[in-house]
Write an enzyme that holds these catalytic residues in place. Sequence first.
Site, mmCIF file in Angstrom:
data_model
loop_
_atom_site.group_PDB
_atom_site.id
_atom_site.type_symbol
_atom_site.label_atom_id
_atom_site.label_comp_id
_atom_site.label_asym_id
_atom_site.label_seq_id
_atom_site.Cartn_x
_atom_site.Cartn_y
_atom_site.Cartn_z
ATOM 1 N N TYR A 144 67.860 30.971 25.311
ATOM 2 C CA TYR A 144 67.484 32.161 26.075
ATOM 3 C C TYR A 144 66.000 32.153 26.433
ATOM 4 O O TYR A 144 65.614 32.612 27.518
ATOM 5 C CB TYR A 144 67.807 33.425 25.279
ATOM 6 C CG TYR A 144 69.264 33.821 25.284
ATOM 7 C CD1 TYR A 144 70.058 33.646 26.411
ATOM 8 C CD2 TYR A 144 69.849 34.389 24.153
ATOM 9 C CE1 TYR A 144 71.386 34.015 26.416
ATOM 10 C CE2 TYR A 144 71.188 34.765 24.158
ATOM 11 C CZ TYR A 144 71.946 34.574 25.284
ATOM 12 O OH TYR A 144 73.268 34.942 25.284
ATOM 13 N N HIS A 151 70.776 36.985 28.737
ATOM 14 C CA HIS A 151 70.612 37.536 27.386
ATOM 15 C C HIS A 151 71.212 38.918 27.259
ATOM 16 O O HIS A 151 71.823 39.261 26.231
ATOM 17 C CB HIS A 151 69.122 37.565 27.018
ATOM 18 C CG HIS A 151 68.859 38.061 25.638
ATOM 19 N ND1 HIS A 151 68.731 39.414 25.362
ATOM 20 C CD2 HIS A 151 68.712 37.418 24.455
ATOM 21 C CE1 HIS A 151 68.511 39.571 24.065
ATOM 22 N NE2 HIS A 151 68.496 38.387 23.488
#
Length: 242
Positions: free
Chosen positions: A28, A40
Amino acid sequence: MRLIIEFKSLTDFNYYDVNKYNVQGFIYSLLKNTEFKDYHDMHGFKFFNFSNIFPVSNFKYDEHKKLIISSPSSAFIKLLYYKLSNMDVFRLNKYYFEIVQLKLFKSTCSNSLISGTPLILFEDKDENRYFSFNGGNLDFDFFFKRLKDNAEKKYNAYTGENYILESDLFDNFEFNREVSIELTIRNNTFLTIGNLWKELSKDIRRDDKHFYNFLFDVGLGEKNSMGFGFLNNNRRWKKNAK
């Protein structure tokens, strides 16, 4: 498409000090300020997966290990490749690693697969209850029906199609074992139930090849973006096919 990251540790520490949540967070972090920055926080399917760090052994200074990240989106994988190409060192948890080599390759699903990481499937999502084969519950028909339904929903969410597989998801299978996985996320620890498979085989029709290639890169079951349900081609099948 898949990306293999080869790296070496800059210190000694226990293998399990780096977990799937750490790897997911690292991925992420590479997506920040990119076209995939919303991954995310988005609900629903996230179309990427990753392997265990291998070989599975404690981390030793200067010892090489590898991690595979996969996705049906070549743009996603190429973005990670570009980001990592501009880095020498990265961090997982509190530990630092030096990148040794990056390799991109297009992945193709064979007729026989094995599970590289535990496959997780909800028996009742509302109650947060995972399917378990323990206690004599060997209802493979129920399990594979739910697994097929999950796979079709995932594929149609990605492609925008209304694809239906006109057969069972797999023709044959060989169960390995059930495992419990302890996950720690934001200081909260909980157990997840998963299962491993020695073989998941299918005589794939040409019209369904795109579907199985998608599953090969995105993974089977739930929580693929946390590294569950990762698939590898079965080397035993390759040897027998020659």
